[in-house]
Enzyme design. Structure first.
Site, PDB file in Angstrom:
ATOM      1  N   TYR A 139      24.193  28.664 -49.281  1.00  0.00           N
ATOM      2  CA  TYR A 139      25.442  28.646 -48.516  1.00  0.00           C
ATOM      3  C   TYR A 139      25.797  30.022 -47.968  1.00  0.00           C
ATOM      4  O   TYR A 139      26.946  30.330 -47.711  1.00  0.00           O
ATOM      5  CB  TYR A 139      26.579  28.072 -49.363  1.00  0.00           C
ATOM      6  CG  TYR A 139      26.688  26.567 -49.195  1.00  0.00           C
ATOM      7  CD1 TYR A 139      27.625  26.001 -48.346  1.00  0.00           C
ATOM      8  CD2 TYR A 139      25.805  25.725 -49.847  1.00  0.00           C
ATOM      9  CE1 TYR A 139      27.709  24.641 -48.164  1.00  0.00           C
ATOM     10  CE2 TYR A 139      25.866  24.356 -49.670  1.00  0.00           C
ATOM     11  CZ  TYR A 139      26.828  23.816 -48.828  1.00  0.00           C
ATOM     12  OH  TYR A 139      26.896  22.456 -48.639  1.00  0.00           O
ATOM     13  N   GLY A 251      25.287  16.528 -46.117  1.00  0.00           N
ATOM     14  CA  GLY A 251      24.061  17.322 -46.163  1.00  0.00           C
ATOM     15  C   GLY A 251      23.602  17.593 -47.584  1.00  0.00           C
ATOM     16  O   GLY A 251      22.395  17.572 -47.872  1.00  0.00           O
ATOM     17  N   ASP A 252      24.553  17.826 -48.487  1.00  0.00           N
ATOM     18  CA  ASP A 252      24.205  18.038 -49.891  1.00  0.00           C
ATOM     19  C   ASP A 252      23.628  16.761 -50.498  1.00  0.00           C
ATOM     20  O   ASP A 252      22.679  16.812 -51.292  1.00  0.00           O
ATOM     21  CB  ASP A 252      25.446  18.466 -50.676  1.00  0.00           C
ATOM     22  CG  ASP A 252      26.016  19.769 -50.178  1.00  0.00           C
ATOM     23  OD1 ASP A 252      25.321  20.794 -50.277  1.00  0.00           O
ATOM     24  OD2 ASP A 252      27.153  19.771 -49.683  1.00  0.00           O
ATOM     25  N   ARG A 253      24.207  15.619 -50.120  1.00  0.00           N
ATOM     26  CA  ARG A 253      23.680  14.346 -50.616  1.00  0.00           C
ATOM     27  C   ARG A 253      22.255  14.127 -50.124  1.00  0.00           C
ATOM     28  O   ARG A 253      21.375  13.724 -50.883  1.00  0.00           O
ATOM     29  CB  ARG A 253      24.581  13.198 -50.143  1.00  0.00           C
ATOM     30  CG  ARG A 253      24.158  11.821 -50.669  1.00  0.00           C
ATOM     31  CD  ARG A 253      24.270  11.774 -52.166  1.00  0.00           C
ATOM     32  NE  ARG A 253      23.922  10.465 -52.708  1.00  0.00           N
ATOM     33  CZ  ARG A 253      23.173  10.278 -53.787  1.00  0.00           C
ATOM     34  NH1 ARG A 253      22.670  11.317 -54.433  1.00  0.00           N
ATOM     35  NH2 ARG A 253      22.928   9.074 -54.232  1.00  0.00           N
ATOM     36  N   SER A 256      19.794  16.506 -51.939  1.00  0.00           N
ATOM     37  CA  SER A 256      19.604  16.160 -53.351  1.00  0.00           C
ATOM     38  C   SER A 256      18.721  14.931 -53.509  1.00  0.00           C
ATOM     39  O   SER A 256      17.910  14.858 -54.443  1.00  0.00           O
ATOM     40  CB  SER A 256      20.965  15.926 -54.027  1.00  0.00           C
ATOM     41  OG  SER A 256      21.571  14.724 -53.589  1.00  0.00           O
TER      42      SER A 256
END
Length: 460
Positions: A139, A251-253, A256
């Site tokens: 980040y 985006g994190d989902r 992951s």
């Protein structure tokens, strides 16, 4: 496969949502006034990616740095229950505060993040050596630039899958990474490409794969899906049609899921397809009440994720169930009526074995996968859960809907599910039965037509 360990390494943020409604403007400026109803804090950045990865049933270790300030203390509380190896950050905690009005973000205030770039300590580096797969969640706070961390990541990339979620202010991925997952704007910015749409994604991904010496680049394109580019070519994975108001965390989902599926031994095409599907489910759970949702066929975990997200926002969860062997107008009316009662609709679908026990050896006419897909094609259905028991009580106990809907000519007190639903304060609703419409009647009519010789099967 035994217990596997996904290590998520990267920058943790503190995300704060101030949630309320807007009914007026400031008297001294054309700015909305948010009447705050609640406040929610959660771990963002690598912390959010780790939390989301944990929902997929794998062991997750978060490797990060946390500042010894008041916001850092809140961040630590948000990470409670998640295995975390945290070094000390010498810079202040990055806090992103969003103003959410009626489910829509209207402004964001950023603060913190001042001070020297963080460095990985020995405990953090040791945790990377225990990983079966690694997700680098960058980040832009500087951790990914630490030379010692990069050396370990380079060594691990030759042994286990490493997925890198890059940031415009972050460091380049180390060579040998299995997949880099920028969004379209990031990919174009990294590659210096001006073209738009799929052409821009293709050119950017091809350039980045060579420049960064990585195995694959996956460019996420929101509603248009994701473009996977490897040495063997390109593959476009379309996304379900979801009209999203708030895509924060999508985006994190995505990252992951890709990391988790690669760790489980799945190929990149499978991992990307699963990531697109689950990211769409994540976004669908986050959209405002008045927006329509595109149906998503998914596993129980995703349905529970949807229910949790809707409930967290104060929404009403509706569920219905049945065999739905041959969809007809009666089903459509019941499903539309059910969806109108709340903020999401989960359909509990009898499995093939369950239908066979209930209706005989000749049923179902349509298999559970096709039945689930047909239901999910209806815009009033948000998720489908297949259950194997004769009745839906077990899955209802897991979902705990606020409203349980059944179509028929009986009363709620005659339903076997009613005591269970009412035990947690839920409501049972029966919608009117549409006379002359039933899967069994349609099946009997088709059988009689064939037996009377009015049509002859061709075998095709």
């Amino acid at each position: 496969m035994g217990v596997v360990n996904l290590v998520v390494v990267g920058d943790c943020l503190l995300d704060v949502d101030l949630i309320g409604t807007v009914t007026r403007l400031c008297p001294d400026a054309p700015a909305p006034v948010l009447a705050q109803r609640s406040q929610r804090s959660r771990a963002g950045g690598a912390g959010l990616a780790a939390r989301l990865a944990a929902t997929d049933g794998v062991d997750v270790t978060l490797v990060t740095v946390i500042a010894p300030d008041a916001d850092g203390a809140v961040l630590r509380e948000c990470l409670d229950g998640l295995r975390t190896v945290a070094g000390r950050a010498e810079r202040s905690t990055s806090v992103k505060t969003r103003l959410i009005a009626d489910g829509r973000p209207i402004a964001r205030v950023d603060r913190g993040g001042d001070g020297p770039a963080p460095l990985a300590d020995d405990r953090m580096l040791a945790a990377l050596h225990e990983a079966d797969a690694i997700l680098v969640s960058d980040y832009g706070c500087g951790l990914s630039a630490d030379p010692r961390l990069r050396a370990v990541l380079t060594e691990r990339a030759a042994r286990v899958p490493v997925v890198w979620d890059p940031h415009p202010r972050g460091a380049e991925p180390v060579p040998g990474v299995a997949a880099v997952v920028p969004n379209l704007a990031e990919a174009k910015g990294f590659a210096g490409v001006d073209e738009t749409g799929l052409a821009g994604a293709s050119r950017s991904a091809a350039w980045l794969r060579e420049a960064w010496q990585v195995d694959a680049v996956v460019v996420t394109m929101g509603a248009r899906g994701a473009l996977l580019v490897t040495s063997s070519g390109e593959q476009l994975v379309p996304a379900p049609e979801v009209r999203a108001v708030d895509v924060c965390g999508a985006g994190d989902r995505f990252a992951s899921v890709v990391a988790t599926e690669l760790m489980r031994g799945k190929g990149l095409p499978h991992a990307v397809a699963d990531a697109v599907r689950k990211s769409a489910a994540f976004v669908a759970a986050d959209i405002a009440e008045e927006m329509s949702r595109q149906s998503i066929v998914d596993e129980k975990a995703t349905a529970q994720e949807l229910v949790a997200a809707v409930r967290e926002r104060g929404g009403t969860v509706v569920a219905t169930g049945g065999c739905f062997d041959l969809l007809h107008a009666g089903h459509a009316r019941t499903l539309r009526a059910a969806r109108a009662l709340g903020d999401c609709l989960v359909v509990c679908l009898n499995s093939d074995e369950s239908v066979r026990r209930l209706k005989g050896a000749g049923r179902p006419i349509t298999g559970q996968r096709e039945r689930a897909e047909l239901l999910a094609a209806l815009d009033c259905v948000d998720a489908v859960v297949v259950f194997d028991e004769d009745g839906p009580q077990q899955v209802l106990s897991q979902l705990r809907p606020d409203i349980w809907v059944k179509g028929g000519d009986y009363t709620p007190d005659r339903l076997p599910e009613t005591p269970l639903v009412r035990s947690w304060g839920g409501t049972v609703v029966v919608t009117p039965y549409l006379e002359g419409r039933s899967s069994t009647r349609i099946a009997e009519t088709l059988t009689s037509i064939v037996e009377e010789g009015d049509c002859v099967p061709t075998g095709r």
